[in-house]
Design a protein around this motif. Sequence first.
Motif, PDB file in Angstrom:
ATOM      1  N   THR A 109      -4.666   3.300 -13.856  1.00 20.21           N
ATOM      2  CA  THR A 109      -5.555   3.517 -12.710  1.00 20.21           C
ATOM      3  C   THR A 109      -4.817   4.179 -11.553  1.00 20.21           C
ATOM      4  N   THR A 110      -3.526   4.431 -11.719  1.00 19.28           N
ATOM      5  CA  THR A 110      -2.722   5.035 -10.662  1.00 19.28           C
ATOM      6  C   THR A 110      -2.013   6.286 -11.174  1.00 19.28           C
ATOM      7  N   PHE A 111      -1.480   7.051 -10.244  1.00 21.72           N
ATOM      8  CA  PHE A 111      -0.794   8.292 -10.614  1.00 21.72           C
ATOM      9  C   PHE A 111       0.337   8.562  -9.628  1.00 21.72           C
ATOM     10  N   THR A 112       1.203   9.509 -10.010  1.00 19.57           N
ATOM     11  CA  THR A 112       2.274   9.985  -9.144  1.00 19.57           C
ATOM     12  C   THR A 112       1.809  11.271  -8.475  1.00 19.57           C
ATOM     13  N   ILE A 134      -1.983   5.337  -5.886  1.00 19.92           N
ATOM     14  CA  ILE A 134      -0.779   6.158  -6.012  1.00 19.92           C
ATOM     15  C   ILE A 134       0.454   5.267  -6.081  1.00 19.92           C
ATOM     16  N   ASP A 135       1.267   5.461  -7.115  1.00 17.85           N
ATOM     17  CA  ASP A 135       2.508   4.696  -7.269  1.00 17.85           C
ATOM     18  C   ASP A 135       3.652   5.299  -6.458  1.00 17.85           C
ATOM     19  N   HIS A 136       3.816   6.600  -6.590  1.00 22.44           N
ATOM     20  CA  HIS A 136       4.917   7.313  -5.938  1.00 22.44           C
ATOM     21  C   HIS A 136       4.357   8.576  -5.296  1.00 22.44           C
ATOM     22  N   ARG A 241       3.092   0.095   7.422  1.00 20.46           N
ATOM     23  CA  ARG A 241       2.337  -1.123   7.774  1.00 20.46           C
ATOM     24  C   ARG A 241       1.815  -1.826   6.534  1.00 20.46           C
ATOM     25  N   PHE A 242       1.360  -1.045   5.548  1.00 21.15           N
ATOM     26  CA  PHE A 242       0.910  -1.657   4.292  1.00 21.15           C
ATOM     27  C   PHE A 242       2.039  -2.490   3.690  1.00 21.15           C
ATOM     28  N   ALA A 243       3.237  -1.906   3.683  1.00 21.61           N
ATOM     29  CA  ALA A 243       4.380  -2.607   3.100  1.00 21.61           C
ATOM     30  C   ALA A 243       4.697  -3.869   3.889  1.00 21.61           C
ATOM     31  N   PRO A 248      -0.418  -3.074  -1.308  1.00 22.06           N
ATOM     32  CA  PRO A 248       0.070  -1.959  -2.128  1.00 22.06           C
ATOM     33  C   PRO A 248       0.531  -0.798  -1.256  1.00 22.06           C
ATOM     34  N   ALA A 249       1.738  -0.353  -1.506  1.00 20.57           N
ATOM     35  CA  ALA A 249       2.308   0.742  -0.717  1.00 20.57           C
ATOM     36  C   ALA A 249       3.089   1.655  -1.641  1.00 20.57           C
ATOM     37  N   PRO A 250       2.679   2.907  -1.772  1.00 24.22           N
ATOM     38  CA  PRO A 250       3.428   3.836  -2.625  1.00 24.22           C
ATOM     39  C   PRO A 250       4.862   3.999  -2.135  1.00 24.22           C
ATOM     40  N   ILE A 251       5.768   4.213  -3.066  1.00 25.89           N
ATOM     41  CA  ILE A 251       7.153   4.536  -2.700  1.00 25.89           C
ATOM     42  C   ILE A 251       7.208   6.017  -2.323  1.00 25.89           C
TER      43      ILE A 251
END
Length: 329
Positions: A109-112, A134-136, A241-243, A248-251
């Motif tokens: 369900t996520t992508f880079t 989004i993961d990254h 702020r999400f982090a 969930p916070a993309p890297i």
Amino acid sequence: AHPTTMLRGAMAMAAPNVRSTFQAGKGKNPPLVVLVHGLESFSGTWDGVRERCASSSQLSDRSPSLLTLDLRGHGRSPIGDEDTFSPAALAADVVACAREHLQGDATRTTFTLVGHSMGSRIALRAAADFPDAIDHVVVEDMDCKMRTPPHAFDHDALRQCELTGASADEVKAALMRAMPDVMTAERCDGYIERGRIVEETDQDTGVKRWTSLINPLGYALAYERVLAVDDAALAIKQIERFAAMRKPAPIVHLWRAPFDEPTTCAAKDGLGGVEWILRRDGSSEWRIRDCVFQGAGHSVHNTRLEAFTDAMVALAFDGVDAPDRKSVV
């Protein structure tokens, strides 16, 4: 002139006819990587990355699925409603295209998301507005500093620019008339050499025409509403702020040319510069990586094609990147 106030958030989901190209990956359950081009460019800038993923023997057992697209007003995508042209709208276009390709995949369900130059600002806005998708997010050779347009653009003149003609010279002349201070003869010759002014044959009539994949009005809107505003810096703060709230916070990954490379668009100092981005560390959960590709120019993915593509594959499949603040040699 159009206002430069930005639409933020996921409200601008209605996308115009955004053109995209999908390349299936290899290996078991390949992840999806979405590639977003920069200003004065289009999806064809990623052809080298696509070809390496498709043909490299080193990547034969696995390569990610790739989705490349032309942002509004770039390549073959129309501008759509000019009043809604904003980082949020373009980011929503990108995520909508990605989700279309993820439909029916129960395992992913996520992508880079990889953005080059101006496209990385769209990528950051997408990561801030859709952090659960989004993961990254890769910021390729760009910072978050506000850029001043080279001059005031005449939007009416740009709307009248003909993007097709009977010859390359005819198209080149139209671009130069529309934006003489930017689209010089030398610059337009570069468009021809790099396949951004192309010859095509109409399938119905057989008539050959030349087409510019660079739209001067799209260039102006992108400069005024993406580069000349503080939206990318705000997106970075939102992700932080999400982090901090353990959401969930993309890297975020900064993949860039060295600071002393003349063509780099990743400024080191000042508000929104690379050092400012790296200091956005208000939470122990905040994760960011700064990777320098030695010998690279502004287009890292073209000047260091193999290193860039291999790093992208490792990131998409394994979630690994070059060590923090280390060089990719």
